[in-house]
Design an enzyme around this catalytic site. Structure first.
Site, mmCIF file in Angstrom:
data_model
loop_
_atom_site.group_PDB
_atom_site.id
_atom_site.type_symbol
_atom_site.label_atom_id
_atom_site.label_comp_id
_atom_site.label_asym_id
_atom_site.label_seq_id
_atom_site.Cartn_x
_atom_site.Cartn_y
_atom_site.Cartn_z
ATOM 1 N N ALA A 150 16.252 5.312 2.924
ATOM 2 C CA ALA A 150 17.591 5.819 2.613
ATOM 3 C C ALA A 150 18.388 4.852 1.746
ATOM 4 C CB ALA A 150 18.343 6.107 3.909
ATOM 5 N N ARG A 237 -6.323 5.600 2.907
ATOM 6 C CA ARG A 237 -6.677 5.231 4.288
ATOM 7 C C ARG A 237 -7.050 3.752 4.411
ATOM 8 N NH1 ARG A 237 -11.271 7.735 2.349
ATOM 9 N NH2 ARG A 237 -13.287 6.821 2.923
ATOM 10 N N HIS A 261 10.420 7.069 14.919
ATOM 11 C CA HIS A 261 9.866 6.284 13.815
ATOM 12 C C HIS A 261 8.357 6.092 13.953
ATOM 13 C CE1 HIS A 261 14.053 5.384 12.863
ATOM 14 N NE2 HIS A 261 13.630 4.910 11.706
ATOM 15 N N ASP A 284 17.185 -0.825 14.763
ATOM 16 C CA ASP A 284 17.547 -0.304 13.437
ATOM 17 C C ASP A 284 18.634 0.765 13.575
ATOM 18 O OD1 ASP A 284 17.496 -0.175 10.657
ATOM 19 O OD2 ASP A 284 15.865 1.285 10.592
ATOM 20 N N GLY A 322 17.516 5.714 9.472
ATOM 21 C CA GLY A 322 17.822 4.757 10.521
ATOM 22 C C GLY A 322 17.600 5.381 11.883
#
Length: 395
Positions: A150, A237, A261, A284, A322
């Site tokens: 963000a 990967r 998250h 966070d 966040g």
């Protein structure tokens, strides 16, 4: 749980009536104990019978806090009073030590808010105790969508030690962690410059190659910021920068264990790979953490959506903006949804981050600093908080 001792007037965080305060409850190992506080230290920890099931834990140490409860360390009108209010709100949530996190912005905005945070510390000894360092996340991050997260692409730039020196001048030397993408031009030299000053260079918001990771570690990088996030949604990967960071024993790593998250299986595997001793939990948390579900306009990042499950996203998509959780909520998620036991989770959220910052905090034993929280057995509520020996919650 019981608390004895008269309420006192704080002097540099100490109790002035000369009488010790004690709390009773359970430690993470299940022992029923009485913890006696005297001044700013724990004087004794004694086994007792019949103590309540309340948990006595070290105050949590959060290395990444953008905001909470409608307050934002990045707000353009941030005041010392706002900093104090935000710190006190987190005390009520179990976090006694924190790193205010300043994110990508024009240099003038970063400098302004660093000065405000420094002023808040000077005005209040307990706030100074609670904020031993500042974390600057950006502006030296990957510009690509996904790794950028963000952060505002307009203000991303390449690492600049002269700018860092200006940050430190504004903050009074308080910047102790800087998150950057190691593939940025000049990153290795910048990391080496931070290392010479004892500042932690942390890898994050990156699309780096494994070679970039290796070069950053050779230059002195010591940490990975919210590993597993701040990355492309689809990556090769192997090889890739996640494996490279997990395999690198010279890097500690922070994880956002909020259930959004990182899935539980991903967090579990990453923790096993990195090892408990090199792993830390962070929240966070952003300004909308702790707020009711809905759409909000924030001073940094524009519009965000708080969902009913606490997930904070940019509108109209799944991109996280966040976390909406406190560090205690992250700790509780790890305990209830993964194999992590309470003692290990507390180590990840208190002792390990304290050690990374070079602090003597995060433990409940005689002689330790009296930063303590008392919670309900299910970790859903903080009953009491002590900071440097002073009871700050309930106030």
């Amino acid at each position: 749980m019981s608390i004895e001792g008269e309420r006192s007037v704080p002097v540099e965080g100490r109790l002035t009536n000369g009488r010790p305060v004690h709390v009773e409850g359970r430690l993470t190992d299940g022992r029923s104990v009485r913890v006696e506080l005297e001044g700013s230290r724990i004087a004794a920890v004694t086994d007792v019978g019949g103590a309540s099931d309340a948990l006595i834990l070290p105050g949590l140490v959060d290395l990444q806090v953008n905001g909470y409860g409608g307050l934002d360390f990045n707000a353009p009108d941030l005041s010392p009073g706002d900093v104090s209010d935000l710190v006190r709100e987190l005390w009520r949530r179990g976090t006694t030590t924190l790193c205010p996190t300043i994110i990508t912005a024009p240099e003038a905005a970063i400098l302004r808010n660093l000065r405000v945070i420094a002023a808040a510390r000077e005005a209040d000894p307990l706030v100074r105790h609670a904020i031993p360092a500042v974390h600057v996340e950006g502006p030296y991050l990957a510009a690509e969508d996904g790794p950028r997260g963000a952060h505002d692409a307009r203000h991303l730039r390449d690492p600049d030690l002269a700018e860092f020196a200006r940050w430190q001048e504004a903050a009074g030397g308080l910047v102790r962690i800087v998150t950057l993408a190691p593939e940025r031009p000049g990153a290795a030299g910048y990391i080496a410059g931070l290392a010479r000053q004892g500042v932690i260079a942390s890898i994050g918001h990156t699309a780096a190659t494994p070679a970039d990771i290796e070069a950053a570690v050779r230059a002195g990088a010591r940490l990975s910021t919210h590993l597993g996030n701040g990355a492309h949604t689809m990556i090769r990967r192997h090889p890739n920068h996640l494996w490279a960071q997990l395999a690198e024993d010279r890097l500690a790593a922070t994880f956002i264990a909020d259930g959004h998250h990182l899935p539980a299986d991903t967090f579990t595997v990453m923790l096993r790979a990195k090892g408990v001793g090199r792993s830390l939990l962070v929240s966070d948390s952003v300004a909308m953490a702790g707020r009711a579900p809905g759409d909000y306009t924030t001073p940094v990042g524009g519009r965000v959506t708080v969902r009913r499950d606490g997930r904070v996203t940019l509108p109209g998509g799944e991109l996280l903006a966040g976390s909406g959780s406190s560090l205690l909520e992250c700790l509780a998620w790890a305990v209830t949804r993964t194999e992590v036991d309470l003692g290990t989770a507390v180590r990840l959220a208190a002792a390990n981050p304290s050690r990374l910052l070079g602090l003597d905090r995060g433990r409940v034993e005689p002689g330790a600093p009296a930063d303590l929280i008392v919670t309900t057995p299910d970790l859903s509520s903080v009953l009491h908080t002590f900071v440097n020996g002073f009871p700050v919650h309930p106030s």
